[in-house]
Design a protein around this motif. Structure first.
Motif, PDB file in Angstrom:
ATOM      1  N   LEU A 157       0.972  -1.233  -0.088  1.00 54.41           N
ATOM      2  CA  LEU A 157      -0.102  -0.053  -0.088  1.00 54.41           C
ATOM      3  C   LEU A 157       0.937   1.249   0.107  1.00 54.41           C
ATOM      4  CD1 LEU A 157      -2.878  -0.884   2.604  1.00 54.41           C
ATOM      5  CD2 LEU A 157      -3.032  -1.037  -0.017  1.00 54.41           C
ATOM      6  N   GLY A 158       2.250   1.170   0.018  1.00 50.71           N
ATOM      7  CA  GLY A 158       3.052   2.485   0.084  1.00 50.71           C
ATOM      8  C   GLY A 158       2.923   3.150   1.624  1.00 50.71           C
ATOM      9  N   LEU A 159       2.576   2.279   2.587  1.00 48.63           N
ATOM     10  CA  LEU A 159       2.767   3.069   3.892  1.00 48.63           C
ATOM     11  C   LEU A 159       3.669   2.666   4.769  1.00 48.63           C
ATOM     12  CD1 LEU A 159      -1.251   2.515   4.967  1.00 48.63           C
ATOM     13  CD2 LEU A 159      -0.148   4.662   4.448  1.00 48.63           C
ATOM     14  N   PHE A 160       4.798   1.916   4.132  1.00 50.98           N
ATOM     15  CA  PHE A 160       5.915   1.710   4.926  1.00 50.98           C
ATOM     16  C   PHE A 160       6.810   2.881   5.107  1.00 50.98           C
ATOM     17  CE2 PHE A 160      10.556   0.328   5.032  1.00 50.98           C
ATOM     18  CZ  PHE A 160      10.535  -0.420   6.336  1.00 50.98           C
ATOM     19  N   ASP A 161       7.229   3.130   6.269  1.00 53.30           N
ATOM     20  CA  ASP A 161       8.123   4.204   6.691  1.00 53.30           C
ATOM     21  C   ASP A 161       7.554   5.407   6.433  1.00 53.30           C
ATOM     22  OD1 ASP A 161      10.512   5.308   7.421  1.00 53.30           O
ATOM     23  OD2 ASP A 161      11.463   5.346   5.584  1.00 53.30           O
ATOM     24  N   THR A 162       6.287   5.533   6.976  1.00 49.08           N
ATOM     25  CA  THR A 162       5.602   6.539   6.958  1.00 49.08           C
ATOM     26  C   THR A 162       4.954   6.934   8.229  1.00 49.08           C
ATOM     27  OG1 THR A 162       3.395   5.638   6.236  1.00 49.08           O
ATOM     28  CG2 THR A 162       4.914   6.685   4.327  1.00 49.08           C
ATOM     29  N   ILE A 163       4.656   8.205   8.477  1.00 46.15           N
ATOM     30  CA  ILE A 163       3.778   8.467   9.755  1.00 46.15           C
ATOM     31  C   ILE A 163       2.630   8.111   9.833  1.00 46.15           C
ATOM     32  CG2 ILE A 163       3.094  10.472  11.164  1.00 46.15           C
ATOM     33  CD1 ILE A 163       5.380  12.162  10.316  1.00 46.15           C
ATOM     34  N   ALA A 164       1.709   8.043   8.671  1.00 47.69           N
ATOM     35  CA  ALA A 164       0.564   7.488   8.542  1.00 47.69           C
ATOM     36  C   ALA A 164       0.306   6.015   8.919  1.00 47.69           C
ATOM     37  CB  ALA A 164      -0.016   7.747   7.237  1.00 47.69           C
ATOM     38  N   ALA A 242       9.690   1.775  10.577  1.00 49.81           N
ATOM     39  CA  ALA A 242      10.208   2.946  10.094  1.00 49.81           C
ATOM     40  C   ALA A 242      11.779   2.861   9.622  1.00 49.81           C
ATOM     41  CB  ALA A 242      10.048   3.988  11.426  1.00 49.81           C
ATOM     42  N   ARG A 243      12.031   3.414   8.718  1.00 49.39           N
ATOM     43  CA  ARG A 243      13.520   3.524   8.342  1.00 49.39           C
ATOM     44  C   ARG A 243      14.032   4.895   8.404  1.00 49.39           C
ATOM     45  NH1 ARG A 243      14.325   0.380   2.769  1.00 49.39           N
ATOM     46  NH2 ARG A 243      13.648  -1.411   4.308  1.00 49.39           N
ATOM     47  N   ASP A 244      13.502   5.745   7.475  1.00 54.22           N
ATOM     48  CA  ASP A 244      13.867   7.132   7.356  1.00 54.22           C
ATOM     49  C   ASP A 244      13.127   7.787   8.533  1.00 54.22           C
ATOM     50  OD1 ASP A 244      16.136   6.754   5.640  1.00 54.22           O
ATOM     51  OD2 ASP A 244      14.577   6.813   4.121  1.00 54.22           O
ATOM     52  N   THR A 245      11.893   7.615   8.446  1.00 54.97           N
ATOM     53  CA  THR A 245      10.964   8.205   9.488  1.00 54.97           C
ATOM     54  C   THR A 245      11.219   7.660  11.000  1.00 54.97           C
ATOM     55  OG1 THR A 245       9.286   8.731   7.492  1.00 54.97           O
ATOM     56  CG2 THR A 245       8.571   9.103   9.811  1.00 54.97           C
ATOM     57  N   GLN A 246      12.038   7.984  11.655  1.00 60.02           N
ATOM     58  CA  GLN A 246      12.377   7.385  12.830  1.00 60.02           C
ATOM     59  C   GLN A 246      11.887   8.333  13.907  1.00 60.02           C
ATOM     60  OE1 GLN A 246      16.642   7.129  13.142  1.00 60.02           O
ATOM     61  NE2 GLN A 246      16.871   5.372  11.643  1.00 60.02           N
ATOM     62  N   PRO A 247      10.998   7.535  14.867  1.00 57.50           N
ATOM     63  CA  PRO A 247      10.757   8.355  16.168  1.00 57.50           C
ATOM     64  C   PRO A 247      12.046   8.320  17.141  1.00 57.50           C
ATOM     65  CG  PRO A 247       9.131   6.439  15.667  1.00 57.50           C
ATOM     66  CD  PRO A 247      10.501   6.439  14.740  1.00 57.50           C
ATOM     67  N   ILE A 248      11.760   8.922  18.206  1.00 55.47           N
ATOM     68  CA  ILE A 248      13.041   9.199  19.065  1.00 55.47           C
ATOM     69  C   ILE A 248      13.360   8.063  19.869  1.00 55.47           C
ATOM     70  CG2 ILE A 248      11.532   9.712  20.995  1.00 55.47           C
ATOM     71  CD1 ILE A 248      14.705  11.389  20.369  1.00 55.47           C
ATOM     72  N   THR A 249      12.793   7.014  19.971  1.00 51.56           N
ATOM     73  CA  THR A 249      13.383   5.815  20.191  1.00 51.56           C
ATOM     74  C   THR A 249      14.114   5.070  19.400  1.00 51.56           C
ATOM     75  OG1 THR A 249      11.196   4.647  19.666  1.00 51.56           O
ATOM     76  CG2 THR A 249      11.220   5.263  22.069  1.00 51.56           C
ATOM     77  N   VAL A 250      13.689   5.032  18.132  1.00 49.93           N
ATOM     78  CA  VAL A 250      14.786   4.312  17.228  1.00 49.93           C
ATOM     79  C   VAL A 250      15.954   5.345  16.942  1.00 49.93           C
ATOM     80  CG1 VAL A 250      14.744   3.664  14.790  1.00 49.93           C
ATOM     81  CG2 VAL A 250      12.729   3.453  15.887  1.00 49.93           C
ATOM     82  N   ALA A 251      15.650   6.728  16.957  1.00 45.64           N
ATOM     83  CA  ALA A 251      16.903   7.499  16.797  1.00 45.64           C
ATOM     84  C   ALA A 251      18.027   7.502  17.943  1.00 45.64           C
ATOM     85  CB  ALA A 251      16.527   9.247  16.675  1.00 45.64           C
ATOM     86  N   ILE A 252      17.461   7.292  19.149  1.00 39.47           N
ATOM     87  CA  ILE A 252      18.330   6.701  20.323  1.00 39.47           C
ATOM     88  C   ILE A 252      18.939   5.474  20.267  1.00 39.47           C
ATOM     89  CG2 ILE A 252      18.732   6.551  22.786  1.00 39.47           C
ATOM     90  CD1 ILE A 252      16.164   8.573  23.006  1.00 39.47           C
ATOM     91  N   PHE A 253      18.137   4.519  19.867  1.00 41.09           N
ATOM     92  CA  PHE A 253      18.712   3.245  19.569  1.00 41.09           C
ATOM     93  C   PHE A 253      19.784   3.181  18.547  1.00 41.09           C
ATOM     94  CE2 PHE A 253      18.572  -0.864  17.547  1.00 41.09           C
ATOM     95  CZ  PHE A 253      18.939  -1.729  18.547  1.00 41.09           C
ATOM     96  N   SER A 254      19.574   4.173  17.501  1.00 40.43           N
ATOM     97  CA  SER A 254      20.583   4.077  16.249  1.00 40.43           C
ATOM     98  C   SER A 254      22.167   4.439  16.888  1.00 40.43           C
ATOM     99  CB  SER A 254      20.092   4.731  15.232  1.00 40.43           C
ATOM    100  OG  SER A 254      19.890   6.175  15.285  1.00 40.43           O
ATOM    101  N   GLN A 255      21.879   5.295  17.792  1.00 44.74           N
ATOM    102  CA  GLN A 255      23.333   5.725  18.543  1.00 44.74           C
ATOM    103  C   GLN A 255      24.287   4.623  19.225  1.00 44.74           C
ATOM    104  OE1 GLN A 255      24.477   8.925  17.967  1.00 44.74           O
ATOM    105  NE2 GLN A 255      22.447   9.243  16.633  1.00 44.74           N
ATOM    106  N   MET A 256      23.452   3.481  19.521  1.00 45.91           N
ATOM    107  CA  MET A 256      24.222   2.546  19.977  1.00 45.91           C
ATOM    108  C   MET A 256      25.231   1.955  19.103  1.00 45.91           C
ATOM    109  SD  MET A 256      23.046   2.618  23.226  1.00 45.91           S
ATOM    110  CE  MET A 256      23.695   0.897  23.649  1.00 45.91           C
ATOM    111  N   ARG A 257      26.370   1.438  19.557  1.00 45.35           N
ATOM    112  CA  ARG A 257      27.246   0.680  18.507  1.00 45.35           C
ATOM    113  C   ARG A 257      27.644  -0.601  19.168  1.00 45.35           C
ATOM    114  NH1 ARG A 257      25.229   4.502  16.187  1.00 45.35           N
ATOM    115  NH2 ARG A 257      26.478   5.928  15.175  1.00 45.35           N
ATOM    116  N   GLN A 258      28.276  -1.463  18.464  1.00 43.16           N
ATOM    117  CA  GLN A 258      28.750  -2.643  18.921  1.00 43.16           C
ATOM    118  C   GLN A 258      29.744  -2.669  19.967  1.00 43.16           C
ATOM    119  OE1 GLN A 258      30.176  -5.471  15.821  1.00 43.16           O
ATOM    120  NE2 GLN A 258      30.118  -7.178  17.541  1.00 43.16           N
TER     121      GLN A 258
END
Length: 298
Positions: A157-164, A242-258
């Motif tokens: 449906l094209g709804l992936f990675d969208t706010i909607a 969400a891939r590019d449309t990241q909420p704050i929880t994903v943005a914080i998680f993406s700052q974690m490194r191995q």
């Protein structure tokens, strides 16, 4: 003096005549409970305080000293980490994305759920009880079951990675609880109010907006707080859709490194993410308490 005034002043007179020793014994008897509650409250706040004080340390000091060093050396505290967070486009964009997702996924379940709850509570239609049982059964459906099927559907449906897409997913899983909670509240409203409105010629829509919604405000506010907090703190749904449309929880998680982590960004961003729901909760705390106590006393 009226009888009501005399009745209200009676407990005060009894309390005034109560011996001082008796009041002290009662106070001392409650002191251990107060101390225990205060101790539990302090333990509950320690992680939050640790996060806040860590966010005030410079990156070079975070790995060398503990956050408690701020108490002995207040000069080590700095707001530089917060300036970097607000200068970080990814973090600020994630905060605004989370705001829009949380507002949309809070408003829609309340709007649709309140209408459905009114229908289940006060309107007669075929299969009403069976439909309500289905709604109750949906409460036990785990959210993990729908991630992969909805992922495939969103791709088509094209709804992936969208706010909607995120708003619709949270709305779908928030609706059963919204309908269940509001229906149980609405059904406790006296029938005489609705019958009087119908006698005056009010339509069902007018009754809903002029009678049900004002009386149901405490329950609606409680539901809004629950839904907002759940959506704001969500991680698993955001990681899936969400891939590019990241909420704050994903943005914080993406700052974690191995082997490392950008703790100078994670700590202030996490505290900001924690503070906003607290502001929302305290802003509607009065309605939240009313909603919890609603129906407990007839």
């Amino acid at each position: 003096m009226s009888t009501a005034a005399a009745t209200e002043s009676a407990p005060e007179a009894v309390a005034a005549e109560e011996p001082f020793a008796t009041r002290m014994v009662r106070l001392l008897g409650r002191t251990p409970v107060y101390l225990l509650l205060a101790f539990i409250g302090v333990l509950w706040l320690v992680p939050t305080l640790g996060l806040f004080f860590t966010s005030l340390l410079e990156p070079a000091q975070i790995g060398r000293v503990g956050w408690w060093e701020i108490f002995s050396k207040p000069s080590v505290a700095t707001l530089e980490n917060y300036r970097e967070v607000f200068a970080n486009d990814a973090i600020t964009s994630a905060i605004w994305t989370t705001v829009w997702i949380s507002l949309g996924a809070t408003f829609l379940p309340i709007a649709v759920g309140s209408l459905a709850a009114y229908a289940f509570a006060w309107l007669e239609f075929p299969g009403r009880d069976w439909l309500f049982l289905i709604v109750v059964a949906l409460l036990v459906v785990p959210i993990q079951m729908a991630l992969i099927p909805i992922f495939s559907l969103y791709n088509d449906l094209g709804l992936f990675d969208t706010i909607a897409g995120l708003v619709l997913f949270h709305t779908a899983f928030g609706l059963p609880f919204a309908i269940f909670l509001l229906r149980n509240f609405f059904i406790g409203i006296p029938r005489d109010l609705l019958e009087a409105a119908r006698i005056d010629g009010a339509s069902e829509y007018r009754i809903f907006f002029r009678v049900i919604l004002p009386l149901g405000l405490p329950a609606i506010a409680s539901l809004a707080i629950f839904q907002f907090l759940w959506v704001w703190n969500d991680l698993i749904v955001a990681l899936t859709f969400a891939r590019d449309t990241q909420p704050i929880t994903v943005a914080i998680f993406s700052q974690m490194r191995q082997f490392s982590a950008n703790i100078e960004l994670i700590a202030p961003a996490a505290f900001i993410s924690l503070a906003i729901p607290l502001v929302v909760f305290f802003a509607f705390q009065r309605y939240f308490v009313q909603g919890l106590l609603a129906g407990s006393v007839k």
